[in-house]
Design a protein around this motif. Structure first.
Motif, PDB file in Angstrom:
ATOM      1  N   LYS A   1      -6.918   0.746 -12.043  1.00 41.84           N
ATOM      2  CA  LYS A   1      -5.623   1.260 -11.600  1.00 41.84           C
ATOM      3  C   LYS A   1      -5.257   0.768 -10.208  1.00 41.84           C
ATOM      4  O   LYS A   1      -4.182   1.093  -9.699  1.00 41.84           O
ATOM      5  CB  LYS A   1      -5.630   2.790 -11.611  1.00 41.84           C
ATOM      6  N   LYS A   2      -6.152   0.012  -9.588  1.00 39.55           N
ATOM      7  CA  LYS A   2      -5.922  -0.474  -8.217  1.00 39.55           C
ATOM      8  C   LYS A   2      -5.563   0.689  -7.295  1.00 39.55           C
ATOM      9  O   LYS A   2      -4.597   0.634  -6.527  1.00 39.55           O
ATOM     10  CB  LYS A   2      -4.826  -1.532  -8.186  1.00 39.55           C
ATOM     11  N   THR A   3      -6.338   1.726  -7.379  1.00 36.07           N
ATOM     12  CA  THR A   3      -6.065   2.942  -6.613  1.00 36.07           C
ATOM     13  C   THR A   3      -7.342   3.426  -5.938  1.00 36.07           C
ATOM     14  O   THR A   3      -8.419   3.372  -6.521  1.00 36.07           O
ATOM     15  CB  THR A   3      -5.509   4.045  -7.522  1.00 36.07           C
TER      16      THR A   3
ATOM     17  N   LEU B   1       0.861  -1.178   0.000  1.00 38.43           N
ATOM     18  CA  LEU B   1       0.000   0.000   0.000  1.00 38.43           C
ATOM     19  C   LEU B   1       0.899   1.230   0.000  1.00 38.43           C
ATOM     20  O   LEU B   1       1.749   1.376   0.885  1.00 38.43           O
ATOM     21  CB  LEU B   1      -0.898   0.002   1.236  1.00 38.43           C
ATOM     22  N   VAL B   2       0.709   2.107  -0.984  1.00 41.26           N
ATOM     23  CA  VAL B   2       1.548   3.299  -1.089  1.00 41.26           C
ATOM     24  C   VAL B   2       0.650   4.528  -1.161  1.00 41.26           C
ATOM     25  O   VAL B   2      -0.025   4.759  -2.170  1.00 41.26           O
ATOM     26  CB  VAL B   2       2.469   3.230  -2.315  1.00 41.26           C
ATOM     27  N   GLU B   3       0.651   5.296  -0.078  1.00 37.85           N
ATOM     28  CA  GLU B   3      -0.159   6.507   0.004  1.00 37.85           C
ATOM     29  C   GLU B   3       0.657   7.719  -0.439  1.00 37.85           C
ATOM     30  O   GLU B   3       1.868   7.773  -0.219  1.00 37.85           O
ATOM     31  CB  GLU B   3      -0.652   6.731   1.444  1.00 37.85           C
ATOM     32  N   SER B   4      -0.033   8.684  -1.019  1.00 38.21           N
ATOM     33  CA  SER B   4       0.629   9.928  -1.451  1.00 38.21           C
ATOM     34  C   SER B   4      -0.396  11.055  -1.488  1.00 38.21           C
ATOM     35  O   SER B   4      -1.604  10.807  -1.392  1.00 38.21           O
ATOM     36  CB  SER B   4       1.260   9.741  -2.832  1.00 38.21           C
ATOM     37  N   GLY B   5       0.109  12.280  -1.640  1.00 40.70           N
ATOM     38  CA  GLY B   5      -0.770  13.417  -1.820  1.00 40.70           C
ATOM     39  C   GLY B   5      -0.933  14.324  -0.614  1.00 40.70           C
ATOM     40  O   GLY B   5      -1.597  15.356  -0.702  1.00 40.70           O
TER      41      GLY B   5
ATOM     42  N   LEU C   1      -7.105  18.887  -0.313  1.00 42.04           N
ATOM     43  CA  LEU C   1      -6.057  17.968  -0.741  1.00 42.04           C
ATOM     44  C   LEU C   1      -6.717  16.726  -1.318  1.00 42.04           C
ATOM     45  O   LEU C   1      -7.838  16.371  -0.939  1.00 42.04           O
ATOM     46  CB  LEU C   1      -5.167  17.549   0.433  1.00 42.04           C
ATOM     47  N   ARG C   2      -5.993  16.068  -2.210  1.00 40.31           N
ATOM     48  CA  ARG C   2      -6.471  14.794  -2.748  1.00 40.31           C
ATOM     49  C   ARG C   2      -5.408  13.741  -2.493  1.00 40.31           C
ATOM     50  O   ARG C   2      -4.286  13.855  -2.998  1.00 40.31           O
ATOM     51  CB  ARG C   2      -6.746  14.896  -4.242  1.00 40.31           C
ATOM     52  N   LEU C   3      -5.776  12.742  -1.723  1.00 46.01           N
ATOM     53  CA  LEU C   3      -4.868  11.648  -1.413  1.00 46.01           C
ATOM     54  C   LEU C   3      -5.091  10.493  -2.380  1.00 46.01           C
ATOM     55  O   LEU C   3      -6.213  10.257  -2.845  1.00 46.01           O
ATOM     56  CB  LEU C   3      -5.088  11.162   0.009  1.00 46.01           C
ATOM     57  N   SER C   4      -4.014   9.763  -2.656  1.00 45.53           N
ATOM     58  CA  SER C   4      -4.092   8.575  -3.496  1.00 45.53           C
ATOM     59  C   SER C   4      -3.439   7.414  -2.769  1.00 45.53           C
ATOM     60  O   SER C   4      -2.517   7.604  -1.976  1.00 45.53           O
ATOM     61  CB  SER C   4      -3.364   8.798  -4.823  1.00 45.53           C
ATOM     62  N   CYS C   5      -3.918   6.222  -3.066  1.00 42.23           N
ATOM     63  CA  CYS C   5      -3.330   5.021  -2.487  1.00 42.23           C
ATOM     64  C   CYS C   5      -3.276   3.950  -3.567  1.00 42.23           C
ATOM     65  O   CYS C   5      -4.326   3.496  -4.049  1.00 42.23           O
ATOM     66  CB  CYS C   5      -4.144   4.529  -1.310  1.00 42.23           C
ATOM     67  N   ALA C   6      -2.064   3.580  -3.945  1.00 47.92           N
ATOM     68  CA  ALA C   6      -1.861   2.524  -4.926  1.00 47.92           C
ATOM     69  C   ALA C   6      -1.688   1.195  -4.205  1.00 47.92           C
ATOM     70  O   ALA C   6      -0.909   1.089  -3.256  1.00 47.92           O
ATOM     71  CB  ALA C   6      -0.638   2.830  -5.766  1.00 47.92           C
ATOM     72  N   VAL C   7      -2.433   0.199  -4.663  1.00 47.28           N
ATOM     73  CA  VAL C   7      -2.435  -1.115  -4.018  1.00 47.28           C
ATOM     74  C   VAL C   7      -1.903  -2.154  -4.994  1.00 47.28           C
ATOM     75  O   VAL C   7      -2.346  -2.218  -6.144  1.00 47.28           O
ATOM     76  CB  VAL C   7      -3.855  -1.510  -3.584  1.00 47.28           C
ATOM     77  N   SER C   8      -0.977  -2.958  -4.555  1.00 46.92           N
ATOM     78  CA  SER C   8      -0.452  -4.027  -5.395  1.00 46.92           C
ATOM     79  C   SER C   8      -0.439  -5.332  -4.611  1.00 46.92           C
ATOM     80  O   SER C   8      -0.463  -5.345  -3.388  1.00 46.92           O
ATOM     81  CB  SER C   8       0.961  -3.689  -5.871  1.00 46.92           C
ATOM     82  N   GLY C   9      -0.437  -6.421  -5.358  1.00 46.46           N
ATOM     83  CA  GLY C   9      -0.311  -7.713  -4.725  1.00 46.46           C
ATOM     84  C   GLY C   9      -1.595  -8.277  -4.140  1.00 46.46           C
ATOM     85  O   GLY C   9      -1.549  -9.158  -3.299  1.00 46.46           O
TER      86      GLY C   9
ATOM     87  N   TYR D   1      -3.760   6.797   6.128  1.00 51.26           N
ATOM     88  CA  TYR D   1      -3.423   5.494   5.586  1.00 51.26           C
ATOM     89  C   TYR D   1      -4.619   4.916   4.844  1.00 51.26           C
ATOM     90  O   TYR D   1      -5.767   5.200   5.183  1.00 51.26           O
ATOM     91  CB  TYR D   1      -3.085   4.504   6.711  1.00 51.26           C
ATOM     92  N   CYS D   2      -4.335   4.068   3.873  1.00 50.94           N
ATOM     93  CA  CYS D   2      -5.424   3.284   3.286  1.00 50.94           C
ATOM     94  C   CYS D   2      -5.192   1.817   3.640  1.00 50.94           C
ATOM     95  O   CYS D   2      -4.072   1.383   3.920  1.00 50.94           O
ATOM     96  CB  CYS D   2      -5.508   3.475   1.781  1.00 50.94           C
ATOM     97  N   ASN D   3      -6.271   1.068   3.636  1.00 53.26           N
ATOM     98  CA  ASN D   3      -6.203  -0.371   3.890  1.00 53.26           C
ATOM     99  C   ASN D   3      -7.564  -0.964   3.604  1.00 53.26           C
ATOM    100  O   ASN D   3      -8.536  -0.250   3.349  1.00 53.26           O
ATOM    101  CB  ASN D   3      -5.798  -0.665   5.337  1.00 53.26           C
TER     102      ASN D   3
END
Length: 115
Positions: free
Chosen positions: A75-77, A4-8, A18-26, A94-96
């Motif tokens: 985009k799994k986001t 999980l990779v959060e940004s923004g 603000l706009r937060l993004s969370c990319a999820v892999s796996g 955080y995202c989860n």
């Protein structure tokens, strides 16, 4: 293994956005309900908003009407649009998965709202 990779995050004045993004892999992202959580200094982590795999959303009372959660399954986001920010929104976000989280958490993204 889920990543999980959060940004923004960033520093913003009261009333800003603000706009937060969370990319999820796996993981099989599209089947899970996802959530944004936050943890302020000295406080427990709390759930901010959730979105089901079909797009149904739910918000905690303290952000209702100000924050919007959305997702892009291709985009799994997962995103969190935060408007009308207040100093009490200052926290690491955080995202989860929700309500049962993945074991691993990302590093989070710091949101600081100045008064």
């Amino acid at each position: 293994q889920v990543q999980l990779v959060e940004s923004g995050g960033g520093l913003v004045q009261t009333g800003g956005s603000l706009r937060l993004s969370c990319a999820v892999s796996g993981s099989a992202f599209s089947i899970y309900t996802m959530g944004w959580y936050r943890q302020a200094p000295g406080k427990q982590r709390e759930l901010v908003a959730t979105i089901t795999n079909s797009g149904r959303t739910n918000y905690s009372d303290f952000v209702k009407g100000r924050f919007t959660i959305s997702r892009d399954n291709a985009k799994k986001t997962v995103y969190l649009q935060m408007n009308s920010l207040k100093p009490e929104d200052t926290a690491v976000y955080y995202c989860n998965r929700a309500p049962e989280t993945f074991v691993s958490w990302g590093q989070g993204t710091q949101v600081t709202v100045s008064s």
